[in-house]
Design a protein around this motif. Structure first.
Motif, PDB file in Angstrom:
ATOM      1  N   PHE A  62       5.957  21.834  -6.924  1.00 27.85           N
ATOM      2  CA  PHE A  62       6.325  20.273  -6.603  1.00 27.85           C
ATOM      3  C   PHE A  62       6.480  19.547  -5.130  1.00 27.85           C
ATOM      4  N   LEU A  63       4.997  19.012  -4.497  1.00 28.44           N
ATOM      5  CA  LEU A  63       4.586  18.654  -3.093  1.00 28.44           C
ATOM      6  C   LEU A  63       5.055  17.378  -3.037  1.00 28.44           C
ATOM      7  N   TYR A  64       5.746  16.373  -2.491  1.00 33.48           N
ATOM      8  CA  TYR A  64       5.733  15.556  -2.461  1.00 33.48           C
ATOM      9  C   TYR A  64       6.019  14.646  -0.601  1.00 33.48           C
ATOM     10  N   ARG A  65       6.017  13.410  -0.290  1.00 35.95           N
ATOM     11  CA  ARG A  65       5.670  12.953   0.769  1.00 35.95           C
ATOM     12  C   ARG A  65       6.889  11.552   0.819  1.00 35.95           C
ATOM     13  N   ASP A  66       7.128  11.524   2.085  1.00 35.01           N
ATOM     14  CA  ASP A  66       7.281  10.159   1.869  1.00 35.01           C
ATOM     15  C   ASP A  66       6.142   9.084   1.355  1.00 35.01           C
ATOM     16  N   VAL A  67       7.166   8.228   0.039  1.00 30.33           N
ATOM     17  CA  VAL A  67       6.597   7.400  -0.221  1.00 30.33           C
ATOM     18  C   VAL A  67       5.596   6.957   0.574  1.00 30.33           C
ATOM     19  N   ARG A  68       6.412   5.898   0.985  1.00 31.11           N
ATOM     20  CA  ARG A  68       6.179   4.278   2.391  1.00 31.11           C
ATOM     21  C   ARG A  68       4.968   4.937   2.880  1.00 31.11           C
ATOM     22  N   GLU A  69       4.921   6.088   3.330  1.00 30.95           N
ATOM     23  CA  GLU A  69       3.479   6.457   4.559  1.00 30.95           C
ATOM     24  C   GLU A  69       2.319   6.317   2.488  1.00 30.95           C
ATOM     25  N   THR A  70       2.921   7.095   1.696  1.00 34.97           N
ATOM     26  CA  THR A  70       2.315   7.218   0.223  1.00 34.97           C
ATOM     27  C   THR A  70       0.986   6.203  -0.002  1.00 34.97           C
ATOM     28  N   ALA A  71       2.441   4.443   0.525  1.00 38.37           N
ATOM     29  CA  ALA A  71       1.336   3.530  -0.063  1.00 38.37           C
ATOM     30  C   ALA A  71       0.533   3.478   1.788  1.00 38.37           C
ATOM     31  N   MET A  72       0.941   4.263   2.049  1.00 37.21           N
ATOM     32  CA  MET A  72      -0.248   3.191   3.314  1.00 37.21           C
ATOM     33  C   MET A  72      -1.488   4.128   3.077  1.00 37.21           C
ATOM     34  N   ALA A  73      -1.183   4.840   2.561  1.00 40.43           N
ATOM     35  CA  ALA A  73      -2.691   6.053   2.492  1.00 40.43           C
ATOM     36  C   ALA A  73      -3.655   5.890   1.391  1.00 40.43           C
ATOM     37  N   PHE A  74      -2.576   4.970   0.646  1.00 38.87           N
ATOM     38  CA  PHE A  74      -3.660   4.809  -0.911  1.00 38.87           C
ATOM     39  C   PHE A  74      -4.671   3.093  -0.408  1.00 38.87           C
ATOM     40  N   ASN A  75      -3.952   3.039   0.356  1.00 36.08           N
ATOM     41  CA  ASN A  75      -4.324   1.129   0.558  1.00 36.08           C
ATOM     42  C   ASN A  75      -5.549   1.638   1.693  1.00 36.08           C
ATOM     43  N   ARG A  76      -5.649   3.452   2.405  1.00 32.69           N
ATOM     44  CA  ARG A  76      -7.000   3.527   2.962  1.00 32.69           C
ATOM     45  C   ARG A  76      -7.945   4.067   2.229  1.00 32.69           C
ATOM     46  N   PHE A  77      -7.730   4.927   1.552  1.00 32.30           N
ATOM     47  CA  PHE A  77      -8.370   5.718  -0.030  1.00 32.30           C
ATOM     48  C   PHE A  77      -9.642   4.421  -0.527  1.00 32.30           C
ATOM     49  N   GLN A  78     -10.665   4.587  -0.447  1.00 31.29           N
ATOM     50  CA  GLN A  78     -11.674   4.088  -0.459  1.00 31.29           C
ATOM     51  C   GLN A  78     -12.160   3.515  -2.460  1.00 31.29           C
ATOM     52  N   ALA A  79     -11.540   5.419  -2.444  1.00 33.07           N
ATOM     53  CA  ALA A  79     -11.956   5.338  -4.171  1.00 33.07           C
ATOM     54  C   ALA A  79     -11.012   4.409  -4.850  1.00 33.07           C
ATOM     55  N   PHE A  80      -9.737   4.849  -4.406  1.00 31.56           N
ATOM     56  CA  PHE A  80      -8.799   3.796  -5.006  1.00 31.56           C
ATOM     57  C   PHE A  80      -9.342   2.874  -4.892  1.00 31.56           C
ATOM     58  N   LYS A  81      -9.003   2.378  -3.868  1.00 35.62           N
ATOM     59  CA  LYS A  81      -9.723   0.807  -3.415  1.00 35.62           C
ATOM     60  C   LYS A  81     -10.336   1.151  -3.741  1.00 35.62           C
ATOM     61  N   LEU A  82     -11.710   0.408  -3.575  1.00 33.37           N
ATOM     62  CA  LEU A  82     -13.115  -0.061  -5.132  1.00 33.37           C
ATOM     63  C   LEU A  82     -12.304   0.027  -6.429  1.00 33.37           C
ATOM     64  N   GLY A  83     -11.654   1.072  -7.356  1.00 28.65           N
ATOM     65  CA  GLY A  83     -11.608   1.542  -8.351  1.00 28.65           C
ATOM     66  C   GLY A  83     -10.210   0.106  -8.759  1.00 28.65           C
TER      67      GLY A  83
END
Length: 316
Positions: A146-167
């Motif tokens: 169970f690999l987990y991360r600070d959710v706040r930083e994960t949200a930041m990463a998703f807004n930089r994740f181009q494939a996810f953003k485009l989709g």
């Protein structure tokens, strides 16, 4: 889940149930192709770094034909000749006898282990956080990291994740306007504020500035982690390894040794394991948190939305 009959929720995650499928049905799932008109976006600068299948003039598949699901990321991780491995599997998997899906996956894993003379399979995908309960049902004796991360930083990463953003942007545009922005023949006048997503008008600067709601991201990510942990916690302690992302980046050698010891506690290849640890650690880079840089109002909304997971995983 009843193995004797169809799973009523199977359509949510096709292929993740205890239904009985024959080899052809199983292969159809693994080889499913969904042609998507994203080439114009890639040509204008969108990067899909998680997509590992190399498309060329001579490649068997391309964006117009669609790339089989198992070829997009999985097989390129295993071999430098994914097309060749795909062809081997294409002749093998459809011959599997009708059986429960958990056993079909097991047949696939065992075939790959024999093919590459290995002794353990490790599956990793971030989206699996959404169906941990299914995985536990299907593989009750498996080990789970169970690999987990600070959710706040994960949200930041998703807004930089181009494939996810485009989709996400394309999906929102279609739901809002009824038009498919990727279709060159779509009615541009109906796209309204999403006109910039049309291939003829796509703009990288506007795409980079496009921002998914941090509040919504925080809520969704937090809910997923809390649900996943609830399911994971029901397993015997020896089947679960809790791994904090920040600890992994801060002390990669120590954490990677924990991982390999968890996967193979009685491994006779300690030297090879240590070589893997060294190679893997060299690829890990510690990254400073970026969520504190958000404007005050956005930061507060993100923190509030993320609170359940932050408390559960002891970030606050």
């Amino acid at each position: 889940m009843n193995a004797a009959g169809p799973d009523p929720e199977a359509n949510s995650w096709p292929g993740l149930s205890l239904e009985k499928w024959d080899g052809k049905q199983f292969w159809d799932l693994l080889a499913k192709k969904v042609p998507i008109n994203i080439e114009p976006y890639i040509q204008k600068g969108v990067r899909l770094k998680e997509f590992l299948y190399e498309i060329s003039d001579t490649s068997r598949f391309n964006l117009k034909t669609g790339v089989p699901a198992i070829l997009a990321m999985t097989l390129p991780h295993i071999t430098e000749n994914p097309d060749e491995l795909y062809e081997e599997l294409e002749s093998v998997v459809p011959q599997f006898p009708e059986d429960r899906l958990d056993r079909q996956y097991q047949r696939l894993f065992e075939w790959l282990l024999r093919r590459y003379q290995k002794d353990v399979c490790v599956e990793r995908s971030g989206v699996s956080v959404h169906f941990v309960d299914r995985l536990i049902d299907m593989f009750p004796d498996a080990k789970f990291i169970f690999l987990y991360r600070d959710v706040r930083e994960t949200a930041m990463a998703f807004n930089r994740f181009q494939a996810f953003k485009l989709g996400t942007a394309l999906k929102k545009a279609k739901e809002t306007t009824g038009e498919d922005p990727t279709d060159p023949n779509s009615d541009i006048s109906r796209l309204g504020e999403f006109k910039w997503l049309h291939p003829d008008y796509f703009d990288m600067e506007q795409f980079n500035n496009y921002e998914m709601s941090y509040e919504a991201l925080g809520e969704n990510l937090s809910s997923s982690l809390v649900s996943a942990e609830k399911n994971i916690s029901k397993l015997p302690a020896e089947q679960v390894l809790y791994l904090r992302y920040e600890s992994l980046t801060k002390a990669p050698h120590d954490q990677l040794r924990r991982i390999i010891q968890f996967i193979q506690p009685e491994s006779a290849t300690a030297q090879e394991n240590e070589k893997w640890v060294e190679q893997s650690a060299s690829m890990i880079r510690s990254k400073p948190a970026t969520w504190p840089e958000l404007p005050s109002e956005k930061r507060k909304k993100l923190e509030k939305a993320s609170e359940p997971a932050l408390k559960l995983l002891e970030y606050i």
